[in-house]
Scaffold this motif. Structure first.
Motif, PDB file in Angstrom:
ATOM      1  N   ARG A  58       0.823  -1.212   0.000  1.00  0.00           N
ATOM      2  CA  ARG A  58       0.000   0.000   0.000  1.00  0.00           C
ATOM      3  C   ARG A  58       0.855   1.259   0.000  1.00  0.00           C
ATOM      4  N   ARG A  59       1.923   1.235   0.756  1.00  0.00           N
ATOM      5  CA  ARG A  59       2.782   2.418   0.853  1.00  0.00           C
ATOM      6  C   ARG A  59       3.509   2.691  -0.457  1.00  0.00           C
ATOM      7  N   SER A  60       3.767   1.635  -1.220  1.00  0.00           N
ATOM      8  CA  SER A  60       4.493   1.810  -2.475  1.00  0.00           C
ATOM      9  C   SER A  60       3.629   2.464  -3.548  1.00  0.00           C
ATOM     10  N   THR A  78       2.422   5.362  -4.449  1.00  0.00           N
ATOM     11  CA  THR A  78       2.545   6.778  -4.114  1.00  0.00           C
ATOM     12  C   THR A  78       1.389   7.611  -4.649  1.00  0.00           C
TER      13      THR A  78
END
Length: 120
Positions: A94-96, A98
């Protein structure tokens, strides 16, 4: 401050141990024996207690209730054969993304809505 990841991993290992080798009188063993419905009920109860503690303004109580939710989530993970590594993988995924927040905001604007909820 201690490493939260290590603490959760250590606690999770104890929970998995209770699943593999149930102990008489162990609350964790009891939950695992009762199964998913009981574990989910406890997660719901504890989540409600987090809300109540937060609204009550007692941070010590709130921290305790958050710990209770995390514990019961760990029991659910063990029951389902999952681990914190699975959760971590999803968080990294999820964090990747952007652009994720930009897309969500555009969708909310297009739908003329917000995700704000007020609890009085």
């Amino acid at each position: 401050m201690s490493d939260l990841g290590n603490i959760l991993t250590e606690e999770f290992e104890v929970i998995k141990g209770r699943k593999e080798n149930p102990e008489e009188g162990s609350y964790t063993s009891y939950l695992l024996k009762k199964g998913e419905d009981k574990i989910l009920k406890k997660i719901g109860e504890e989540a409600s207690e987090v809300i109540i503690a937060s609204k009550g303004g007692n941070n010590e109580e709130l921290i305790g209730e958050i710990c209770d939710v995390l514990f019961h989530i760990e029991v659910l993970l063990a029951q389902k054969g999952l681990s914190w590594d699975d959760v971590e993988g999803e968080l990294v995924n999820r964090r990747s993304k952007t652009h994720m927040n930009v897309e969500k905001e555009a969708k909310r604007a297009a739908e003329n809505r917000t995700d704000e909820t007020k609890i009085n």
